[in-house]
Every structure is written in structure tokens, then in C-alpha cells.
Write an enzyme that holds these catalytic residues in place. Structure first.
Site, short mmCIF file in Angstrom:
data_model
loop_
_atom_site.label_atom_id
_atom_site.label_comp_id
_atom_site.label_asym_id
_atom_site.label_seq_id
_atom_site.Cartn_x
_atom_site.Cartn_y
_atom_site.Cartn_z
N HIS A 238 6.16 14.32 -13.18
CA HIS A 238 6.42 14.77 -14.56
C HIS A 238 6.54 16.49 -14.58
CE1 HIS A 238 2.52 13.52 -15.63
NE2 HIS A 238 2.43 14.56 -16.90
N ARG B 134 6.81 25.75 -27.90
CA ARG B 134 6.54 24.83 -27.47
C ARG B 134 4.54 24.50 -27.29
NH1 ARG B 134 6.28 20.64 -22.98
NH2 ARG B 134 6.36 18.88 -24.32
N HIS C 139 3.94 17.25 -12.30
CA HIS C 139 2.89 16.98 -10.80
C HIS C 139 2.20 15.32 -11.73
CE1 HIS C 139 1.81 18.20 -15.75
NE2 HIS C 139 1.27 16.66 -16.07
N ASP D 17 -0.55 12.68 -13.36
CA ASP D 17 -1.35 12.48 -14.45
C ASP D 17 -2.84 11.74 -13.26
OD1 ASP D 17 -0.39 14.45 -15.55
OD2 ASP D 17 0.04 12.76 -17.43
#
Ligand SMILES: C=C1C[C@]23C[C@@]1(O)CC[C@H]2[C@@]12CCC[C@@](C)(C(=O)O1)[C@H]2[C@@H]3C(=O)O
Ligand SMILES: O=C(O)CCC(=O)C(=O)O
Ligand SMILES: [Fe+2]
Length: 380
Positions: free
Chosen positions: A296, A306, A238, A240
Site C-alpha cells: 500500500h 490529510r 510498502h 507493514d
């Protein structure tokens, strides 16, 4: 709270929290519901950093260096992403926000679900908003904070929410300063100064006078260790919907950015103390496409849980974002129509990867690659 409410009911019409919640940290085998194939994602699944034989890495900019503006301009034009060091965010604050995320996500599911994001809400615990565009589920959970974290923190820890709220408040205060500084460095690299009337909304001086100012959302992401990481997707590809995003990704890799004509994923390797900066769709619009927003995604791994914390920075409510007049002329016409952040978030909720295209006024110039025209990408 220092941070301001994101001017948006967007994504509200897009109830992504209806899925049955699965406690990913206790799953021993990847369920079919979470197994992605090439049909779920048109981009090559493998790749990332040295694995593809290339040594190309995302630029690292030292904010103390004399040519930070030029370096940032170059990184925005060629990558849409860079890492910053000497950014002024104290190390202990980065440790604290990570600890706050860990303490939240390590809670039992029933406790997190007390703050589940409502179908028509923007803040709270849940799956990524973009989940509804995919037939497979992502290997992640998130907690979104817009405005004060108090209400949700109180639901989760009725007697013990102060520390969490204080950390969020401290972090947002520092991030707001850094994001404002980075925005001005980006604008400066485009030749835009604070004198220009059309960017008065971005001037912190104006903010203190009018009480308005840039807005933001904080997104905490958790990616539990995954039994079959090669077939799972942490957070699907996607861009941002921001001016810029400042991402703290701790020391575990997972963030990847799309490179070169859309056929190579490069891992953004964690660099000690560095923060990652993404060019968002609204900077793409302001720059009339010369600073393309970066596509990204986050991949997962077999052994380590994570965490990442994204500070999503946008313009004040009501401000129309359009290509800056200094950057347009008869040969470079404005490529996007004016939109407020709220309108754009609504467009993203409806059109996802076609959102930028849907506010585009004209086709990209010949030889100009619009990396955000992912119209050929199948997402479901
Ligand atoms: C301001 C916002 C951007 C965002 C939607 C939101 O209202 C709050 C969460 C943000 C986030 C974080 C994870 C990736 C993303 C695409 C998503 O699903 O929620 C972004 C949204 C965005 O940038 O469009
Ligand atoms: O976890 C990551 O590295 C990416 C998170 C992200 O892209 C986001 O929150 O928008
Ligand atoms: Fe993102």
C-alpha cells in the site's frame, strides 16, 4: 502506559532523520527533491478507485455480523486488506486522536523538532523510516510512539503534555483490544483455536498471567496539501512489518492498495466510522503465505491536509513467528524461517521490499503468487 515496548533496535542503524527538514505546509511549488517520476516507482502512478473504470472496492466487514470470521478470511486471502465497522472504538476517541495529531503537526517546525527522532532512536518526529531507500523525498511527516509518549510530548509541550498523553494512552488501550480480537478472527478463519500450544503467546489470558503480551507501535502520519500532487508521493509503497495494522484515515482519501498481479492501485475510500485493517508481513508468515501482506501507499492532494494514525500490532518480544504447523504438511512445506518481530524489523530496515524474500525458505508453489516478491521493483 498500556502498550508495550516494541522489541526492537531495528531501523536504528538506518538514520533517516538526517535530511534537512522542510516545512511542507509553506511550500508553494514542488521542489525537485520531492518530484517523483516513473523512474522512482515502477508502479503506475495514476489509478485508484473509480478513476480506472473499475467499481471494485475493498471489502467492508461488520464485526457484529454472524459470519465475520468467514468474511475476514476471504478478505485476507483475496485482498490483504479490509475495512471494519461496528468495531467498538468510540467515535469520540477517533475524533480525539485526530485532534491530537492535528495539534501536533500544526505546530511550528522548530517545536516539532524538539522531539526529532534520533538517528539511533525509534520514537519521535521525523520522515518515514523507509525514506532512505528512495532518492526522492516523500510529502509527509510522521510521529512514532513506542512505549510511553511522555518524554517526547514533554519536549514539545513542556507545560501542557497531559491531554496528548492521555489521548494516546486511551487510544492504545482500545486499539490493543481491537487488534487482539482481529488477530483471533484471522487465526480462527485459518482454523486455529486458542487451544493450540503454538499460539499461546496470542492469548490475552496468558498475557495477564505471564505479564508479557503482544506489542505495538503507534504511527501518526501527516500529509500537507501539495501544490503538485500528481508528481508527489505521500508515503511510498510498502507492506507493514506487523501481524496486522489498524489504520484510522479520517475522511480524506489517499490510501491505495495494490491489486491483481501488481498492476492496479485501488483507493481505500474512507467509510464513515470505519477503520482499515492491513494484513502485515508476520501474518503472511504465520499463514504460510495464504494471507498475503498488502502493498500500500499514500498519495496526496492539492487542497486538504490529510492525517492518518496507524496502530502497528505485533507479537510479544522474543516470540518466534513461523508458519503455523496446522497449515503445513508434506505438500505445503513451511515457506518462511522463524523470526522474532525485532529480527524482522531489522531485516526490513536492511532489505526493505526484499525482507519477506530474505526470510523465505523455498520458492513459492507453482500458481501461487507471492505479492511480496517485489524484487523487480526499482526503489531508488
Ligand atoms: C513497528 C514498526 C513498523 C514500522 C517501523 C516501526 O518500528 C515503527 C514505524 C513503522 C512504520 C510506519 C510507516 C510505514 C513503515 C514502513 C515505516 O517506515 O515506519 C512502518 C514500519 C514497518 O511496518 O516496517
Ligand atoms: O496514511 C495512510 O493511509 C497509510 C499509512 C501507512 O501505511 C502506515 O503508517 O504504515
Ligand atoms: Fe503502512
Amino acid at each position: 502506559m498500556p502498550s508495550r515496548v516494541v522489541p526492537s533496535d531495528s531501523f536504528r542503524a538506518n538514520p533517516t532523520n538526517h535530511h534537512k527538514f522542510l516545512d511542507l505546509s509553506s511550500v508553494k511549488e514542488l521542489p525537485e527533491s520531492h518530484a517523483w517520476t516513473s523512474q522512482n516507482n515502477d508502479y503506475p502512478f495514476s489509478g485508484g478507485g473509480a478513476a480506472d473504470g473499475s467499481s471494485e472496492t475493498v471489502p467492508i466487514v461488520d464485526l457484529n455480523s454472524g459470519n465475520a470470521t468467514e468474511l475476514i478470511g476471504h478478505a485476507c486471502k483475496t485482498w490483504g486488506v479490509f475495512q471494519v465497522v461496528n468495531h467498538g472504538i468510540p467515535n469520540n476517541l477517533l475524533e480525539e486522536i485526530e485532534a491530537a495529531g492535528s495539534s501536533l503537526f500544526s505546530l511550528p517546525m522548530h517545536q516539532k523538532l524538539r522531539a526529532a527522532r534520533a538517528a539511533d532512536g525509534v520514537s519521535g518526529y521525523g520522515v518515514a523510516r523507509i525514506s532512505s531507500f528512495f532518492s526522492k523525498r516523500m510529502w509527509s511527516e510522521g510521529f512514532t510512539i513506542v512505549g510511553s509518549p511522555l518524554e517526547n510530548a514533554r519536549k514539545i509541550w513542556p507545560d501542557d503534555y497531559n491531554k496528548f498523553c492521555q489521548t494516546i494512552e486511551d487510544y492504545e488501550k482500545e486499539m490493543k483490544k481491537l487488534a487482539g480480537r482481529l488477530m483471533w478472527l484471522m487465526l480462527g478463519s485459518l482454523g486455529i483455536t486458542k487451544e493450540e500450544e503454538e499460539v499461546k503467546w496470542a492469548d490475552p489470558k496468558e498475557e495477564s498471567e505471564s505479564g508479557s503480551g503482544c506489542a505495538a507501535a503507534l504511527q501518526m502520519n501527516s500529509y500537507p496539501a501539495c501544490p503538485d500532487p500528481d508528481r508527489a508521493m505521500g508515503l511510498a509503497a510498502h507492506t507493514d512489518s506487523t501481524i496486522l495494522t489498524v489504520l484510522h484515515q479520517s475522511n480524506i482519501s489517499g490510501l491505495q492498495v495494490l491489486r491483481e498481479g501488481g498492476n492496479r492501485w485501488v483507493t481505500v475510500e474512507p467509510h464513515p466510522g470505519a477503520l482499515v485493517v492491513h494484513v502485515g508481513d508476520l501474518m503472511h508468515i504465520l499463514s504460510n503465505g495464504s494471507y498475503p501482506s498488502v502493498l500500500h501507499r499514500a498519495v496526496v492532494n492539492r487542497t486538504r491536509h490529510r492525517l492518518s494514525v496507524a496502530y502497528l500490532y505485533g507479537p510479544p518480544p522474543g516470540v518466534k513467528i513461523s508458519p503455523l504447523s496446522k497449515l503445513v504438511d508434506q505438500y505445503n512445506p513451511p515457506m518462511y524461517r522463524p523470526v522474532t518481530w525485532s529480527e524482522y524489523l531489522g531485516t526490513k530496515a536492511k532489505h526493505f521490499d526484499k525482507a519477506l524474500t530474505s526470510v523465505r525458505l523455498c520458492a513459492p508453489r507453482v500458481g501461487f503468487v507471492d505479492t511480496n516478491d517485489h524484487s523487480s521493483v526499482r526503489v531508488g
